[in-house]
Design a protein around this motif. Structure first.
Motif, PDB file in Angstrom:
ATOM      1  N   LYS A 130      -3.834 -10.336  -6.584  1.00 39.33           N
ATOM      2  CA  LYS A 130      -4.284  -8.965  -6.325  1.00 39.33           C
ATOM      3  C   LYS A 130      -4.467  -8.718  -4.835  1.00 39.33           C
ATOM      4  N   ALA A 131      -4.974  -9.715  -4.110  1.00 37.50           N
ATOM      5  CA  ALA A 131      -5.153  -9.563  -2.672  1.00 37.50           C
ATOM      6  C   ALA A 131      -3.809  -9.379  -1.980  1.00 37.50           C
ATOM      7  N   TYR A 132      -2.808 -10.118  -2.415  1.00 38.96           N
ATOM      8  CA  TYR A 132      -1.468  -9.997  -1.839  1.00 38.96           C
ATOM      9  C   TYR A 132      -0.890  -8.610  -2.116  1.00 38.96           C
ATOM     10  N   ILE A 133      -1.102  -8.108  -3.324  1.00 36.58           N
ATOM     11  CA  ILE A 133      -0.627  -6.771  -3.678  1.00 36.58           C
ATOM     12  C   ILE A 133      -1.261  -5.723  -2.762  1.00 36.58           C
ATOM     13  N   ARG A 134      -2.569  -5.835  -2.542  1.00 32.69           N
ATOM     14  CA  ARG A 134      -3.248  -4.868  -1.677  1.00 32.69           C
ATOM     15  C   ARG A 134      -2.704  -4.940  -0.247  1.00 32.69           C
ATOM     16  N   ALA A 135      -2.351  -6.125   0.184  1.00 36.30           N
ATOM     17  CA  ALA A 135      -1.813  -6.280   1.539  1.00 36.30           C
ATOM     18  C   ALA A 135      -0.398  -5.718   1.654  1.00 36.30           C
ATOM     19  N   GLN A 136       0.378  -5.840   0.588  1.00 36.51           N
ATOM     20  CA  GLN A 136       1.778  -5.395   0.625  1.00 36.51           C
ATOM     21  C   GLN A 136       1.938  -3.919   0.340  1.00 36.51           C
ATOM     22  N   GLY A 137       1.102  -3.365  -0.552  1.00 38.99           N
ATOM     23  CA  GLY A 137       1.246  -1.977  -0.957  1.00 38.99           C
ATOM     24  C   GLY A 137       2.256  -1.810  -2.082  1.00 38.99           C
ATOM     25  N   PRO A 139       5.601   0.754  -3.855  1.00 43.16           N
ATOM     26  CA  PRO A 139       5.866   0.093  -5.142  1.00 43.16           C
ATOM     27  C   PRO A 139       6.068  -1.410  -4.967  1.00 43.16           C
ATOM     28  N   ILE A 140       5.771  -2.140  -6.052  1.00 50.83           N
ATOM     29  CA  ILE A 140       5.849  -3.592  -6.018  1.00 50.83           C
ATOM     30  C   ILE A 140       6.069  -4.085  -7.447  1.00 50.83           C
ATOM     31  N   VAL A 141       6.633  -5.280  -7.586  1.00 52.70           N
ATOM     32  CA  VAL A 141       7.002  -5.788  -8.905  1.00 52.70           C
ATOM     33  C   VAL A 141       6.132  -6.992  -9.259  1.00 52.70           C
ATOM     34  N   VAL A 142       5.617  -6.983 -10.496  1.00 49.82           N
ATOM     35  CA  VAL A 142       4.814  -8.090 -11.018  1.00 49.82           C
ATOM     36  C   VAL A 142       5.566  -8.702 -12.195  1.00 49.82           C
ATOM     37  N   LYS A 143       5.777 -10.036 -12.145  1.00 53.20           N
ATOM     38  CA  LYS A 143       6.534 -10.707 -13.201  1.00 53.20           C
ATOM     39  C   LYS A 143       5.759 -11.903 -13.750  1.00 53.20           C
ATOM     40  N   ALA A 144       5.661 -11.992 -15.080  1.00 54.20           N
ATOM     41  CA  ALA A 144       5.203 -13.228 -15.699  1.00 54.20           C
ATOM     42  C   ALA A 144       6.268 -14.287 -15.459  1.00 54.20           C
ATOM     43  N   ALA A 162      -0.290  -2.226 -10.254  1.00 55.81           N
ATOM     44  CA  ALA A 162       0.102  -3.622 -10.063  1.00 55.81           C
ATOM     45  C   ALA A 162      -1.075  -4.554 -10.342  1.00 55.81           C
ATOM     46  N   GLU A 163      -2.273  -4.196  -9.877  1.00 54.14           N
ATOM     47  CA  GLU A 163      -3.448  -5.021 -10.136  1.00 54.14           C
ATOM     48  C   GLU A 163      -3.756  -5.081 -11.630  1.00 54.14           C
ATOM     49  N   GLU A 164      -3.561  -3.952 -12.310  1.00 55.75           N
ATOM     50  CA  GLU A 164      -3.770  -3.937 -13.765  1.00 55.75           C
ATOM     51  C   GLU A 164      -2.769  -4.851 -14.460  1.00 55.75           C
ATOM     52  N   ALA A 165      -1.527  -4.857 -13.978  1.00 57.50           N
ATOM     53  CA  ALA A 165      -0.506  -5.740 -14.564  1.00 57.50           C
ATOM     54  C   ALA A 165      -0.894  -7.202 -14.394  1.00 57.50           C
ATOM     55  N   VAL A 166      -1.403  -7.562 -13.224  1.00 65.18           N
ATOM     56  CA  VAL A 166      -1.860  -8.933 -12.997  1.00 65.18           C
ATOM     57  C   VAL A 166      -2.982  -9.283 -13.965  1.00 65.18           C
ATOM     58  N   ALA A 167      -3.930  -8.356 -14.130  1.00 67.32           N
ATOM     59  CA  ALA A 167      -5.049  -8.604 -15.033  1.00 67.32           C
ATOM     60  C   ALA A 167      -4.572  -8.804 -16.471  1.00 67.32           C
ATOM     61  N   GLU A 168      -3.638  -7.966 -16.916  1.00 67.20           N
ATOM     62  CA  GLU A 168      -3.143  -8.083 -18.291  1.00 67.20           C
ATOM     63  C   GLU A 168      -2.360  -9.372 -18.495  1.00 67.20           C
ATOM     64  N   ILE A 169      -1.527  -9.733 -17.504  1.00 64.54           N
ATOM     65  CA  ILE A 169      -0.668 -10.910 -17.651  1.00 64.54           C
ATOM     66  C   ILE A 169      -1.452 -12.210 -17.485  1.00 64.54           C
ATOM     67  N   MET A 170      -2.302 -12.266 -16.437  1.00 69.60           N
ATOM     68  CA  MET A 170      -2.953 -13.534 -16.101  1.00 69.60           C
ATOM     69  C   MET A 170      -4.323 -13.710 -16.755  1.00 69.60           C
ATOM     70  N   GLU A 171      -5.052 -12.615 -16.937  1.00 73.14           N
ATOM     71  CA  GLU A 171      -6.412 -12.710 -17.486  1.00 73.14           C
ATOM     72  C   GLU A 171      -6.448 -12.426 -18.982  1.00 73.14           C
ATOM     73  N   SER A 172      -5.820 -11.324 -19.406  1.00 68.86           N
ATOM     74  CA  SER A 172      -5.785 -11.013 -20.844  1.00 68.86           C
ATOM     75  C   SER A 172      -4.712 -11.802 -21.574  1.00 68.86           C
ATOM     76  N   ALA A 178       3.139 -17.714 -20.951  1.00 69.34           N
ATOM     77  CA  ALA A 178       4.150 -17.247 -19.990  1.00 69.34           C
ATOM     78  C   ALA A 178       3.512 -16.591 -18.776  1.00 69.34           C
ATOM     79  N   GLY A 179       2.267 -16.129 -18.913  1.00 64.37           N
ATOM     80  CA  GLY A 179       1.589 -15.427 -17.830  1.00 64.37           C
ATOM     81  C   GLY A 179       0.626 -16.276 -17.033  1.00 64.37           C
ATOM     82  N   ALA A 180       0.671 -17.598 -17.186  1.00 66.93           N
ATOM     83  CA  ALA A 180      -0.215 -18.465 -16.406  1.00 66.93           C
ATOM     84  C   ALA A 180       0.081 -18.354 -14.913  1.00 66.93           C
ATOM     85  N   THR A 181       1.329 -18.096 -14.598  1.00 65.83           N
ATOM     86  CA  THR A 181       1.772 -17.900 -13.222  1.00 65.83           C
ATOM     87  C   THR A 181       2.493 -16.566 -13.128  1.00 65.83           C
ATOM     88  N   VAL A 182       2.301 -15.860 -12.021  1.00 62.48           N
ATOM     89  CA  VAL A 182       3.051 -14.623 -11.806  1.00 62.48           C
ATOM     90  C   VAL A 182       3.802 -14.699 -10.491  1.00 62.48           C
TER      91      VAL A 182
END
Length: 424
Positions: A130-137, A139-144, A162-172, A178-182
């Protein structure tokens, strides 16, 4: 040749349909198959991921060639098990199938081979991602990183998305392990193309390109799906681009896989973005696409079985693949609720009328037979209604005429497949 196709979706129906026309074929099975596949092959009630039972069947029936449809059995070692038993298998070993099993592995191979692609970073911790996403801005792509049935990629228009996608893939863990790493990747701009090449470990033979439609709604809105339709050939993918992709993406990858001691045999599916600075790799898959396979099989003039055997035997150097010039289109009919929870069990009628439309072909993807013999929906993507025509507009008109002949109130489809090529 005695052939076993593994899988039970629309892609496998298209493969069985094409294989059934080969003069080399003597017997065709499909495990587990579906009611549509049963019209051209004998269905075997064995799961596509039950490698021991698949191998037992292949040995008992003296199968000459196993053809893997989906990626899961390949990543589980189907080709390895077949090789140990002395049975040809069209598809890569488990080690080579990591090109699809891990998106981070693909990026590492691509970087080593000098393949052009998006800038990327791998993350094992959601806070760092999430920190990297905030630094990059955005549009951006999140992949499991792992296999997520084609649904593990989010093209985020905003940082919050993008932060929500990280939360759904890695936390939820909506995609499980498949989402242990993004991977967080640069968002490439341009037209997205699916390109396929047959590979025999050393030689890569270009097949054809298609353009898929991933989002669920007309105008490319809504969540990503496994694919709502496709057409081939896409006008944006010229012969010159094909040659460039073979030289800068496909062959270097094949060479790098050989250098690593994991030569790639099977079909290499390159997801490409045609950017202003040239074609770039989005991802690799290690099997035919679904629904792209349906339009490729509609256009293929060569003997599919002979081509698959040549790939298995390292004999692609002088093999000639021939294609119909006429374009093809497939429209996916999905069950209400897809890509969320699809409504199963709704009755489907009118397929005979759909098949009578000139140029049309009905592929089953998620169907079943009820106890009374009625055909019902049994999945998310349920039917692939394909057609060819002299022009793409003719193929579209025939495909949608066949769609309209299907009597299925519990289903829906996009009405704009092919819009990029047909706009204006």
């Amino acid at each position: 040749m005695r052939v076993l196709v593994v899988g039970g979706g629309g892609r496998e129906h298209a493969l069985c349909w094409a294989l059934a026309g080969s003069p080399l074929l003597t017997k065709l099975w499909c495990a587990p198959g579906n009611p549509g596949i049963a019209e051209v092959a004998e269905c075997v009630l064995v799961s596509a991921t039950d490698i021991p039972r698949l191998l037992d069947f292949a040995e008992a029936e003296r199968v000459d060639l196993v053809v893997a449809g989906p990626e899961a059995p390949l990543t589980l070692g189907l080709a390895d098990a077949c090789a140990a038993a002395g049975i040809r298998c069209f598809g890569p070993t488990a080690a080579a199938a990591t090109l699809e099993g891990s998106k981070a592995f693909t990026r590492e191979v691509a970087d080593a081979a000098g393949v052009p692609g998006a800038h990327w970073r791998r993350f094992d911790e959601p806070a760092a991602a999430k920190a990297y996403i905030r630094a990059q801005g955005a549009p951006i792509v999140v992949k499991a990183d792992g296999l997520a049935a084609g649904k593990g990629v989010v093209v985020a228009a905003t940082v919050a998305e993008a932060e929500e996608a990280v939360a759904e893939i890695m936390e939820s863990r909506i995609h499980g392990a498949a989402g242990a790493t993004v991977l967080i990747e640069e968002c490439l701009l341009g037209e997205e193309i699916s390109f396929f090449a047959l590979c025999d470990g050393t030689t890569a033979l270009p097949m054809a390109a298609a353009q898929d439609h991933k989002r669920v709604g007309d105008g490319d809105v809504g969540p990503n799906t496994g694919g709502m339709g496709a057409y081939s050939p896409p006008p944006a993918f010229t012969d010159a681009l094909r040659d460039e992709v073979m030289a800068t993406i496909v062959q270097p990858t094949l060479d790098e896989m050989t250098r690593r001691g994991t030569p790639f045999r099977g079909v290499l599916f390159a997801g490409l973005m045609l950017t202003a600075s040239g074609p770039k790799l989005i991802e690799f898959n290690v099997r035919f696409g679904d629904p792209e396979c349906q339009v490729l099989m509609m256009r293929l003039r060569s003997d599919l079985l002979a081509a698959l055997l040549a790939a298995c035997d390292g004999a692609l150097t002088n093999f000639d693949l021939r294609w119909e010039n006429d374009p093809a289109m497939v429209v996916v009919m999905a069950a209400e609720g897809y890509p969320g929870t699809p409504r199963k069990g709704t009755e489907i009628r009118g397929l005979e009328a759909a098949a009578r439309i000139p140029g049309a072909q009905v592929f089953h993807a998620g169907t079943a037979l009820r106890a009374d013999g009625a055909l019902v929906a049994d999945g998310g993507r349920v039917l692939g209604i394909a057609a060819t025509g002299k022009t793409l507009r003719d193929a579209r008109d025939a495909a949608y005429a066949a769609v309209d002949a299907v009597d299925w109130p519990g289903g829906f489809c996009r009405r704009d497949i092919g819009w990029r090529a047909l706009k204006g």
